[in-house]
Every structure is written in C-alpha cells, then in structure tokens.
Design a protein around this motif. Structure first.
Motif, PDB file in Angstrom:
ATOM      1  N   GLN A   1       0.815  -1.164  -0.103  1.00 45.09           N
ATOM      2  CA  GLN A   1      -0.039   0.000  -0.065  1.00 45.09           C
ATOM      3  C   GLN A   1       0.868   1.278   0.013  1.00 45.09           C
ATOM      4  O   GLN A   1       1.965   1.158   0.549  1.00 45.09           O
ATOM      5  CB  GLN A   1      -1.006  -0.006   1.406  1.00 45.09           C
ATOM      6  CG  GLN A   1      -1.906   0.982   0.943  1.00 45.09           C
ATOM      7  CD  GLN A   1      -3.113   0.896   2.244  1.00 45.09           C
ATOM      8  OE1 GLN A   1      -2.934   0.408   3.069  1.00 45.09           O
ATOM      9  NE2 GLN A   1      -4.144   1.591   1.718  1.00 45.09           N
TER      10      GLN A   1
ATOM     11  N   TRP B   1       0.547  -5.105   5.532  1.00 44.01           N
ATOM     12  CA  TRP B   1      -0.300  -5.221   4.355  1.00 44.01           C
ATOM     13  C   TRP B   1      -0.793  -3.643   4.190  1.00 44.01           C
ATOM     14  O   TRP B   1      -1.340  -3.277   3.186  1.00 44.01           O
ATOM     15  CB  TRP B   1      -1.399  -5.820   4.811  1.00 44.01           C
ATOM     16  CG  TRP B   1      -1.015  -7.426   4.913  1.00 44.01           C
ATOM     17  CD1 TRP B   1      -0.835  -8.229   6.063  1.00 44.01           C
ATOM     18  CD2 TRP B   1      -0.873  -8.306   3.754  1.00 44.01           C
ATOM     19  NE1 TRP B   1      -0.805  -9.399   5.705  1.00 44.01           N
ATOM     20  CE2 TRP B   1      -0.583  -9.546   4.195  1.00 44.01           C
ATOM     21  CE3 TRP B   1      -0.608  -7.869   2.435  1.00 44.01           C
ATOM     22  CZ2 TRP B   1      -0.189 -10.662   3.465  1.00 44.01           C
ATOM     23  CZ3 TRP B   1      -0.076  -9.012   1.537  1.00 44.01           C
ATOM     24  CH2 TRP B   1       0.046 -10.248   2.061  1.00 44.01           C
ATOM     25  N   THR B   2      -0.682  -2.792   5.346  1.00 46.71           N
ATOM     26  CA  THR B   2      -1.368  -1.579   5.281  1.00 46.71           C
ATOM     27  C   THR B   2      -1.125  -0.470   5.963  1.00 46.71           C
ATOM     28  O   THR B   2      -0.518  -0.781   6.987  1.00 46.71           O
ATOM     29  CB  THR B   2      -2.964  -1.867   5.610  1.00 46.71           C
ATOM     30  OG1 THR B   2      -3.671  -0.671   5.338  1.00 46.71           O
ATOM     31  CG2 THR B   2      -2.956  -2.438   6.798  1.00 46.71           C
TER      32      THR B   2
ATOM     33  N   ASP C   1      -1.782   3.932   7.014  1.00 45.54           N
ATOM     34  CA  ASP C   1      -2.571   5.300   6.606  1.00 45.54           C
ATOM     35  C   ASP C   1      -1.770   6.233   7.492  1.00 45.54           C
ATOM     36  O   ASP C   1      -1.344   6.069   8.566  1.00 45.54           O
ATOM     37  CB  ASP C   1      -4.038   4.926   7.019  1.00 45.54           C
ATOM     38  CG  ASP C   1      -5.000   6.170   6.471  1.00 45.54           C
ATOM     39  OD1 ASP C   1      -4.326   6.880   5.664  1.00 45.54           O
ATOM     40  OD2 ASP C   1      -6.029   6.218   6.979  1.00 45.54           O
TER      41      ASP C   1
ATOM     42  N   LYS D   1      -5.289  -6.484   7.202  1.00 47.19           N
ATOM     43  CA  LYS D   1      -5.337  -6.361   5.975  1.00 47.19           C
ATOM     44  C   LYS D   1      -5.563  -4.800   5.639  1.00 47.19           C
ATOM     45  O   LYS D   1      -5.084  -4.580   4.516  1.00 47.19           O
ATOM     46  CB  LYS D   1      -6.311  -7.302   5.179  1.00 47.19           C
ATOM     47  CG  LYS D   1      -6.223  -8.782   5.409  1.00 47.19           C
ATOM     48  CD  LYS D   1      -4.426  -9.114   5.045  1.00 47.19           C
ATOM     49  CE  LYS D   1      -4.323  -9.349   3.915  1.00 47.19           C
ATOM     50  NZ  LYS D   1      -4.853 -10.464   3.066  1.00 47.19           N
ATOM     51  N   ARG D   2      -6.217  -4.007   6.402  1.00 45.48           N
ATOM     52  CA  ARG D   2      -6.431  -2.657   6.170  1.00 45.48           C
ATOM     53  C   ARG D   2      -6.633  -1.916   7.240  1.00 45.48           C
ATOM     54  O   ARG D   2      -7.483  -2.267   8.038  1.00 45.48           O
ATOM     55  CB  ARG D   2      -7.627  -2.808   5.138  1.00 45.48           C
ATOM     56  CG  ARG D   2      -8.073  -1.516   4.485  1.00 45.48           C
ATOM     57  CD  ARG D   2      -7.069  -0.533   3.603  1.00 45.48           C
ATOM     58  NE  ARG D   2      -6.879  -1.304   2.512  1.00 45.48           N
ATOM     59  CZ  ARG D   2      -7.176  -0.701   1.312  1.00 45.48           C
ATOM     60  NH1 ARG D   2      -7.773   0.253   1.228  1.00 45.48           N
ATOM     61  NH2 ARG D   2      -6.870  -1.314   0.046  1.00 45.48           N
TER      62      ARG D   2
ATOM     63  N   GLU E   1      -7.533   2.361   8.393  1.00 44.25           N
ATOM     64  CA  GLU E   1      -7.910   3.743   7.856  1.00 44.25           C
ATOM     65  C   GLU E   1      -8.578   4.672   8.856  1.00 44.25           C
ATOM     66  O   GLU E   1      -9.169   4.206   9.692  1.00 44.25           O
ATOM     67  CB  GLU E   1      -9.076   3.692   6.714  1.00 44.25           C
ATOM     68  CG  GLU E   1      -9.320   5.064   5.860  1.00 44.25           C
ATOM     69  CD  GLU E   1     -10.323   4.938   4.932  1.00 44.25           C
ATOM     70  OE1 GLU E   1      -9.906   4.520   3.685  1.00 44.25           O
ATOM     71  OE2 GLU E   1     -11.292   5.482   4.914  1.00 44.25           O
TER      72      GLU E   1
ATOM     73  N   VAL F   1     -11.535  -4.942   2.237  1.00 48.12           N
ATOM     74  CA  VAL F   1     -11.280  -3.483   2.403  1.00 48.12           C
ATOM     75  C   VAL F   1     -12.222  -2.822   3.089  1.00 48.12           C
ATOM     76  O   VAL F   1     -13.278  -3.472   3.237  1.00 48.12           O
ATOM     77  CB  VAL F   1     -10.926  -2.924   1.128  1.00 48.12           C
ATOM     78  CG1 VAL F   1      -9.596  -3.239   0.487  1.00 48.12           C
ATOM     79  CG2 VAL F   1     -11.859  -2.997   0.127  1.00 48.12           C
TER      80      VAL F   1
ATOM     81  N   ASP G   1      -9.393  -3.176  -3.522  1.00 51.41           N
ATOM     82  CA  ASP G   1      -9.045  -1.872  -3.055  1.00 51.41           C
ATOM     83  C   ASP G   1     -10.541  -0.845  -2.984  1.00 51.41           C
ATOM     84  O   ASP G   1     -11.449  -1.294  -3.538  1.00 51.41           O
ATOM     85  CB  ASP G   1      -8.016  -0.912  -3.970  1.00 51.41           C
ATOM     86  CG  ASP G   1      -7.318   0.094  -3.361  1.00 51.41           C
ATOM     87  OD1 ASP G   1      -7.664   0.302  -2.251  1.00 51.41           O
ATOM     88  OD2 ASP G   1      -6.700   0.928  -4.075  1.00 51.41           O
TER      89      ASP G   1
ATOM     90  N   SER H   1      -5.970  -2.129  -7.536  1.00 49.82           N
ATOM     91  CA  SER H   1      -6.057  -0.831  -6.859  1.00 49.82           C
ATOM     92  C   SER H   1      -6.463   0.084  -7.711  1.00 49.82           C
ATOM     93  O   SER H   1      -6.627   0.005  -9.141  1.00 49.82           O
ATOM     94  CB  SER H   1      -4.412  -0.381  -6.457  1.00 49.82           C
ATOM     95  OG  SER H   1      -4.537   0.633  -5.694  1.00 49.82           O
TER      96      SER H   1
ATOM     97  N   THR I   1      -0.477  -1.276  -5.841  1.00 49.61           N
ATOM     98  CA  THR I   1      -1.334  -0.090  -4.977  1.00 49.61           C
ATOM     99  C   THR I   1      -0.842   1.064  -5.988  1.00 49.61           C
ATOM    100  O   THR I   1       0.099   1.294  -6.536  1.00 49.61           O
ATOM    101  CB  THR I   1      -0.674  -0.178  -3.684  1.00 49.61           C
ATOM    102  OG1 THR I   1      -1.262   1.245  -3.189  1.00 49.61           O
ATOM    103  CG2 THR I   1       0.879   0.107  -3.683  1.00 49.61           C
TER     104      THR I   1
END
Lengths: 65, 338
Positions: free
Chosen positions: B15, B56-57, B59, B97-98, B100, B152, B196, B237, B293
């Motif tokens: 990412q 994996w991720t 932000d 996995k994500r 945010e 996601v 994504d 993505s 990504t």
C-alpha cells in the motif's frame, strides 16, 4: 455520405458526453449542498480538519514566542 | 512525466498513502518495514521498524502526526511520524489487511483476516492524535462479517458509515456508531474479490477495484454504482484524482501467468480513465510486475504506484495533463464563468 455518417456519430458521442457531464455536475452540487447542511446541523466545521490544523498552528506559534 | 524511482523495499509493495499536504508518501511492503519519502525528490525521510511479519497496510492521520499500520503479525501499530517511535500495539487473532483513519483522525478502523475459527472482522479503535497521550486499549466496536470476509473498508463523510468491500464482490454499508449493517449490494462479480476502496476528497463517493477486471464508482449514501471502468486485467488498486476528473487503475496478471518478455520490458501499466465519461485516456508504463497499489496526491500534483517488483514510482503531472480537457468540459467551464 461516409463523412456525414461519421459527423453525426461524433455529434451523438458529444451529446452523450454532455449529458453525462451535466448529470455529474448536478449530482455533485446537490450532494455538496446536502453535506453542508448536515455539517451545519451538527455544528461541525465545513472542513473536518480545519479545527485540528489550527490547533497545531497555535501551539507552534507559542513555541516561537 | 518522468518518474522518480524509490528504492527502499526488498519485497512486493502492498500500500501507498500520501499525507494530506501531498508532500510525504508512506509505503508498506512484505519486507516488514514502513518507509516515508519526500514526494518532490524521492528522498527517504525515515523507516519504521517493529512489525514481525509482512506489512499489508498503512494510513496517515489528517494532521500528519501519526501513522497506523497493519501486518501479518496480527497487530495494528501506531507510530509518531517525526520520532519514528512506536506508540501503541493492538493485538488481534489474525492478520490485519487494512487500516484507515476517519476524516478527523479520532478513530481508526482495522480489517482482520478470516482464519480457522475466526471470522473476518472490522474493528474500530479510538485514537488520540497527541503523540504524548496514552492510547486507548479498548476495541470500541467489532463488526463480524459472517457472510463474506471483508477485504477492504473505510469511513464515509461525517464518519457516518463504515463501507466495506468483500471477497464475494459485494459492498456493505454499516452504521459507524452501532455497527449495524444497513445495506449490502453486489457491486462486482460474485467471484470478483474487491482489492481496493479509495475515497473522493469529501468521502461522499468511492472507487472499488476488483479481480473481475473492473473498477466501479459508488455513491456512499445508497451504494448506487454510478460509473464502471472495464479493463482486460485483474485490478489491485484504484484511485480518484483531485482537481481533474480522472481515475487511476493498477493491476496485472499474477507472476505465474506473465510471459517473461512482458516482465522484462516493464509493460505493466497504470491506466487513466475519465471519471465521468468512463473512457480510457492513457497509460503509464514502467513496473516489472503487477501494480499492487496506486495513490493520488491529495493536492492533485501527481500520483505514485507500488509494484510486485518492489519499486515505488512517483510521477509529477506535467502541463499536458492539466490542459487535457474534453470539448464539453471546456464548454461547461466557459458557461460557468459567464
């Protein structure tokens, strides 16, 4: 005749794009208006980050002084 | 558009995220560390070490103070960008996995993997943006996805909804306060895993990328599919560009199916489509493997892509990009200015 056909096809494509763009712009402006009203109703700033950034700036100013 | 090549990862990228000002880029890869880079010259600003598994991720919060990351070591970590210090570790039962942040950085969501005995979940954590503060241990909300695992997820405008994309091509909408599922829609094909989900600047709509070779533009309020972008390759993505009405797609056949020549020649491309007209307008070549990504600079000045080849490529848009307009767009703008 072929050229005419091409030209009218082009015109149809352009009209189609114009319709898509008009629809999009209309949706955007109504959505933006809705969000503005919803934020105001909740007493939130229009920009969600506005308040946060200001806070940081102020603390930096104080350090400088 | 001459790219800057960022070399700092030894494994496939997973990412890429820009901060709000668009001057810093954060990247994660399967090699267990996070990199931070200056967007304008590609210089490395720092690395963040601590995870014990593939990352994996990542932000970054809206004030560019903290970053959050999720990894195969079943943890979410919170980091102070400036000092590089790990401020907090939250443990989970499976890989994350994500992650945010919501629009004001007060909350973070994490998507956890489905594994023997554990359902895929979406978990909400409270965040204090002060790097000196004690962070809250408690998981404020846990949404268990019984039907199809989430791949996601993200926060809508006003942090009103949590929107998730699933393995079975559906998108669901949850009440972000209660976790109640409000809606579930088959946006992609049934076997079209959603890879994504990225937001418009105001978070009223988003774009999804799927293994079914399409990307979709979806209204966050009612999950209506507003636009479809068909391609000829599985997508990993999709990003929405601010300033211009474009979208950027990244993907490519997995390594096993790729011919040696295609890989050698760097034929893997980022694809640009017009957001409103759904037409492809250009491609940018360069990676030696699928694009895992893509990210758009929130200030609209450029974009970055991360590949299976371990590279990040940062592109600054040139004049031609900004000048490019369809005739009807030019006319609409002229009409508005009158």
């Amino acid at each position: 005749e072929d050229a005419d056909r091409g030209a009218s096809a082009d015109l149809a494509v352009v009209e189609h794009r114009r319709r898509l763009l008009d629809e999009w712009l209309a949706w955007r402006s109504s959505t933006e208006e809705d969000i503005r009203e919803e934020r105001e109703a909740r007493g939130l700033p229009l920009d969600p980050v506005e308040g946060l950034i200001k806070k940081t700036d102020e603390s930096e100013d104080q350090v400088i002084e | 558009m001459r790219p800057i090549l960022l070399q700092g990862h030894e494994r496939a990228l997973t990412q890429i995220k820009y901060n709000r000002d668009g001057d810093i880029i954060f990247s994660t890869a399967k090699d267990q560390h996070i990199c931070a880079w200056f967007a304008h010259n590609g210089e490395r600003l720092g690395t963040y070490h601590g995870h014990q598994g593939a990352l994996w991720t990542v932000d970054v919060d809206p004030t560019s103070t903290l970053i959050a990351s999720g990894a195969a070591d079943n943890t979410v970590r919170l980091w102070d960008i400036k000092s590089g210090k790990c401020l907090k570790v939250w443990d989970f039962n499976t890989a994350v996995k994500r992650v945010e942040f919501n629009e004001d950085g007060s909350r973070l969501l994490a998507v956890t993997e489905k594994r023997m005995g554990f359902l895929g979940t979406i978990v909400v954590l409270n965040i204090d943006l002060d790097p000196e503060a004690e962070q809250d241990d408690e998981k404020k909300l846990v949404i268990e996805c019984e039907e199809s695992k989430p791949t996601v997820a993200g926060w809508s405008y006003l942090s009103k909804y949590i929107i998730a994309g699933h393995e079975d091509g559906t998108v669901s909408q949850y009440d972000a306060k209660t976790g109640e599922q409000l809606d579930n829609t088959q946006v992609h094909d049934v076997d079209g895993l959603i890879t994504d989900l990225q937001w418009s600047p105001d978070r009223t709509y988003f774009i999804t990328a799927s293994k079914d070779k399409t990307a979709k533009l979806v209204n966050a309020r009612d999950l209506e599919v507003m636009k479809t972008y068909p391609t000829n390759t599985p997508l990993n993505s999709a990003a929405i560009t601010p300033k211009k009405d474009f979208i950027i797609l990244g993907g490519g056949q997995d390594a096993m199916e790729v011919t040696q020549t295609a890989a050698r020649q760097g034929k893997f491309e980022a694809r640009f489509y017009h957001k409103v007209f759904e037409e492809e307008i250009g491609r940018v070549r360069g990676h030696f493997g699928p694009l895992n990504t893509v990210a758009a600079d929130p200030q609209g000045k450029g974009y970055a892509s991360g590949g299976e080849d371990g590279y990040v490529r940062v592109h600054q848009f040139d004049k031609g990009y900004f000048d490019f307009n369809y005739e009807v767009e030019r006319q609409a703008r002229a009409a508005m200015q009158q």
